[in-house]
Scaffold this active site. Structure first.
Site, PDB file in Angstrom:
ATOM      1  CB  SER A 165      -0.957  -0.177   1.462  1.00 29.47           C
ATOM      2  OG  SER A 165      -1.672   1.104   1.556  1.00 29.47           O
ATOM      3  CE1 TYR A 194      -0.232   4.928  -6.566  1.00 29.19           C
ATOM      4  CE2 TYR A 194      -0.325   6.099  -4.204  1.00 29.19           C
ATOM      5  CZ  TYR A 194       0.237   5.255  -5.115  1.00 29.19           C
ATOM      6  OH  TYR A 194       1.266   5.085  -4.092  1.00 29.19           O
ATOM      7  CE  LYS A 198      -1.251   1.506  -4.147  1.00 32.63           C
ATOM      8  NZ  LYS A 198      -0.928   0.268  -4.098  1.00 32.63           N
TER       9      LYS A 198
END
Length: 322
Positions: A165, A194, A198
């Site tokens: 992550s 993005y 994550k």
């Protein structure tokens, strides 16, 4: 067993050496292993001891370069190259079928590959590219490899799945479920997309352990601020320069705690093999130690984890079975 203390300066090789007994005899798959990235350094450290190391990439030539670089340093490493394009679900299914045809079980799956900082683009499956590559593709890949992963279990060993992550998840608002299920160019924001993916990595790790009922130990992690081949991307360089992390010449600003790539890969190797994590499934790691307190609330919320799992199963048209 005496385990040395790790820190932000620890390298992947140092971690692998410390856990060589845990790596020996194991079959490990690492996604996204291009030279110059965290996945490559992860694979390189593991190759010295693993029984079988499977490396992946969507570009056959770059994948071959990674294999050659690993074999140059570890001539006796058993390396298997797998072409895998996580943004294309048909490619994911094909790659999983290839691995499932191998005789060996899979002890550790490391979902490292990621796409970042790109303009809005729909994949052939109608998904936003970052969500496809960073979440949906790895989710499907993991699902399809579950029988192979469970085959590695024994009374003494629980297989592991690791999701790389980013601390970036804390700067966003969590998974954008609308962007996942109904991507819209007008509402797209590069950073948020993005960061949302994550967050999805962390939520998936938590829910994978929960739904497997202890059959799989899943972990997520933050590799840190690392100058990798991801900065070959002009958009990424522009974003990080604008935020001050990079100087105007596009190089790391020394005012920030940048890690080398080997240092950035150390937490991944820890998540994959540290025996002290056996009783901490679902944990999030930072600088090679458990750091659940650093997870943003939206990325540890059980309701979000369950919602994300159910929605992603609908997207891929398949349900996990353990």
């Amino acid at each position: 067993m005496s385990i040395p203390s790790f820190s932000s300066a620890t390298t992947a090789e140092e971690v692998a050496n410390a856990f060589s007994a845990e790596i020996k005899g194991k079959n490990v798959l690492v996604t996204g292993t291009s030279v110059g990235g965290i996945g490559f350094e992860t694979a390189l450290a593991i190759a010295k001891y693993a029984n079988l190391l499977i490396i992946t990439g969507y570009n056959q030539e770059r994948l071959k370069l990674s294999e050659e670089a690993i074999k140059e340093e570890h001539p006796h490493a058993n390396v298997y190259c797998l072409v895998l394009n996580l943004s294309f679900l048909a490619s994911v299914r094909k790659a999983a079928a290839e691995i499932n045809a191998l005789p060996e079980p899979l002890h550790v799956l490391i979902n490292n590959a990621a796409s970042s900082w790109g303009d809005f683009k729909l994949t052939e499956d109608g998904l936003e590219r970052q969500y496809a590559t960073n979440h949906v593709g790895p989710f499907l890949f993991t699902k399809l490899l579950i029988p192979k992963i469970l085959a590695a279990a024994s009374p003494e060993y629980t297989p592991r799945v690791v999701f790389v992550s980013s601390v970036g998840h804390t700067h966003g608002s969590g998974v954008d479920f609308d962007a996942l299920t109904a991507p819209n160019a007008a509402k797209f924001a590069i950073r948020e997309a993005y960061r949302g993916t994550k967050s999805a990595n962390i939520l998936t790790a938590i829910e994978l352990y929960k739904r497997s009922k202890g059959k799989i130990n899943a972990y997520s992690l933050n590799p840190g601020l690392v100058y990798t081949n991801a900065f070959n991307n002009e958009t990424a360089t522009a974003i990080f320069t604008g935020a001050g992390f990079l100087d105007q010449d596009g190089r790391p600003n020394a005012a920030y705690a940048w890690k080398t790539i080997p240092q950035g890969a150390s937490t991944t190797v820890t998540a994959a093999f540290d025996p002290r994590l056996n009783d901490k499934p679902g944990a999030y790691l930072d600088d090679c130690i458990v750091a659940n307190e650093k997870i943003a609330p939206h990325s540890s919320d059980p309701a979000n984890a369950e919602k994300l799992w159910d929605l992603t199963e609908k997207i891929i048209g398949e349900k996990f079975t353990f």
